[in-house]
Design an enzyme around this catalytic site. Structure first.
Site, short mmCIF file in Angstrom:
data_model
loop_
_atom_site.label_atom_id
_atom_site.label_comp_id
_atom_site.label_asym_id
_atom_site.label_seq_id
_atom_site.Cartn_x
_atom_site.Cartn_y
_atom_site.Cartn_z
CE1 TYR A 110 -3.80 2.22 0.42
CE2 TYR A 110 -3.36 2.32 2.78
CZ TYR A 110 -4.08 2.72 1.68
OH TYR A 110 -5.10 3.64 1.83
CE LYS A 183 -6.98 2.86 -0.91
NZ LYS A 183 -7.19 3.50 0.39
#
EC number: 4.1.1.101
Length: 572
Positions: A110, A183
């Site tokens: 991320y 995500k």
């Protein structure tokens, strides 16, 4: 997820994996492959005899081995690529490794490393993952989504981006698919959303990034970014088609540009189950930190004076949620009265109602010119942060500007002169864009500031107290929100559900101890996500947007949390 090669009920974590494929086809599919963890009996029935080393390994030992390989990565991007290859080879092993070391690996899969992976997408391209929708082929949207191979009841989430506002690096064209994939990985690792119940999507509408357009390796559509009516028609076609094909899925908007993010959320939120993480997720996690900080100050939320520096999509999203919280907490006040406690600052200084350049979602937050007529400023047409701090004497300073170092010593010390426990949140990512460092803020406020940051920062020692710095990371909110929506079958995402998520998160910390963080740390995200999910689902029930009976809340949330383990195999 039915397939010609395998089948499994992804709503039941104890469901067997029924495999029709044989031989190397089993090893080539990350869903069916488990490498050396296949037992000798499984190898025999699936045609794998002789295709791997003789020894049988446990998932735990595989995880140890892959972790050692991960640690040998020389750069964050190399580690990212190693994890991506593992995900493409063995899905269960990838998620077991990720969940076992989530705090360490979250910055790799991320932010911030995902930004470099996005920039390098066309150079590092390997195995396709997700759905690529081209604005030059709107008629192909339905077939493209169907080609992903999921049925109407098999999708909980669709994570979609048009790549215009990627993190702090802007327009990245087709490479934005990586943020949707990232995500999706966090949804699974942090909240247990089954990896095959999420569809990552990129809307390839072109790019204004001249570096990409002039790069022979770029693999997106080769023209400037499309805007206006044609763009809107394309997005509308995507939303209506996706919602028709997958009626139980929440559409998660990710990294759309400032000109579209609020507009699209406003356009679709009343008719579809949709959520914008950059606006609503950011706002919720920041609100949680604010609620914790407000409790420490002893000053009622309604009595704070709040400056939002960098009041774009994220900043205004935060302000809106704080404002709505004020309105919900019982005081008799109008929206205008609640907004009177905010001062929004953009690229041209304090928002004032006679500025033509303000976007529609920013205009409500502009001050009237006569309110500031008696201020002492150098240029009334562009009132800067220090001048606002001197005149307003804020108790809370929120930075979403991406202007590294904007919270200068002079600004911070001026603020600290007028409030004993200043709430100062430099929220911009990555670290180089943070408005200030926690060490500096604590030094300039003699250790009294209450801090949350957008990027991870190490603990700071100041006068014998170790201050643990809360990271206002959306991963504390969006996975649990998605899980809660799925668990109760929510048909919409309401502001009440967002507020419930923030309150649940704030309830997990005790910020009164000197140096304590304002948010939970990132090492127990599954517990955090489950707590947030429970609050979100309960709020959905109370607001009448849950579509399934929610009579055993804890069990219903827990049972939806997939855990990475090798399922029983049935050869068919």
């Amino acid at each position: 997820m039915p397939s010609a090669d395998y089948d499994q009920d992804t709503t039941d974590q104890n469901s067997p994996l029924r495999i029709k494929a044989r031989g190397r086809a089993v090893l080539a599919n990350p869903t069916t492959n488990r490498g050396t963890a296949f037992t000798l009996a499984e190898r025999a029935v699936l045609g794998l005899k002789g295709l791997m080393p003789t020894g049988v390994t446990t998932l735990e030992n595989q995880t140890v081995r892959t972790y050692e390989q991960f640690r040998r990565g020389s750069t964050p991007l190399a580690k990212y690529l190693h994890l991506a290859q593992l995900r493409d080879r063995n899905e269960v092993l990838f998620y077991n490794l990720l969940t076992s070391h989530l705090e360490e690996m979250l910055p790799i899969v991320y932010t911030p490393t995902i930004g470099e992976a996005i920039e390098r997408f066309s150079h590092e391209y390997n195995r396709p993952r997700g759905v690529f929708l081209s604005i030059d082929d709107p008629e192909g949207i339905e077939q493209s989504l169907l080609n992903y191979g999921l049925g109407e009841d098999e999708v909980d989430l669709i994570v979609v981006t048009d790549s215009e506002g990627i993190l702090g690096i802007g327009d990245q064209g087709i490479g934005g698919i990586q943020i949707a994939i990232g995500k999706a990985s966090v949804y699974t690792a942090a909240a247990g959303i089954h990896p095959r119940r999420i569809i990552p999507v990129v809307l390839d509408v072109g790019t204004d990034n001249l570096g990409l357009l002039n790069n022979e390796l770029y693999i997106g559509v080769q023209h400037a970014r499309v805007r206006g009516e044609r763009y809107d028609d394309f997005v509308d076609r995507f939303v209506s088609t996706a919602s028709r094909l997958f009626p139980k899925a929440m559409i998660h908007w990710e990294d759309f540009g400032a000109g579209n993010a609020h507009r699209l959320l406003t356009r679709y939120r009343d008719d579809y189950c949709t959520f914008n993480d950059d606006i609503q997720g950011t706002a919720a996690v920041v609100l949680a930190a604010i609620l914790a900080a407000v409790n420490v100050t002893g000053i009622d939320l309604h009595d704070h004076r709040i400056v939002v520096f960098g009041a774009g999509s994220a900043g205004i999203g935060i302000a809106n949620l704080i404002k709505d919280t004020m309105l919900r907490t019982g005081r008799e006040e109008t929206e205008e009265e609640a907004r009177s406690r905010f001062w929004a600052i953009g690229i041209n200084g304090l928002y004032v109602d006679d500025q033509d350049e303000l976007l529609s979602f920013q205009r409500d937050w502009a001050r009237h010119r006569d309110e500031i007529a008696d201020w002492t400023v150098d240029d009334p047409s562009q009132i800067d942060l220090l001048e606002v701090v001197r005149e307003v004497k804020p108790t809370m300073l929120l930075g979403t500007s991406t202007k590294g170092g904007a919270f200068t010593e002079e600004v911070v010390r001026e603020m600290a002169r007028h409030t004993p426990r200043p709430i100062i949140f430099p929220l911009s990512n990555p670290t180089s864009h943070a408005e200030a460092t926690p060490a500096d803020v604590l030094e300039w406020t003699d250790g009294q500031a209450l801090i949350a940051t957008g990027s991870p920062f190490a603990s700071v020692d100041h006068k014998g107290i170790r201050h643990r710095i809360a990271q206002s990371n959306n991963a504390l909110i969006f996975p649990g929100l998605g899980l809660g929506v799925a668990a109760c079958g929510a048909t919409h995402v309401t502001e009440g559900m967002i507020a419930a998520a923030a309150n649940a998160l704030a309830g997990l910390v005790n910020a009164y101890r000197p140096g304590a963080p304002l948010l939970p740390m990132m090492n127990d995200l599954r517990m955090v996500s489950a707590t947030v999910a429970l609050a979100v689902a309960k709020a959905a029930v109370e607001e009448g947007v849950a579509s399934v009976s929610f009579d055993d809340p804890i069990q219903q949330v827990y049972s939806r949390m997939w855990r990475p383990k090798y399922p029983v195999i049935e050869a068919i």
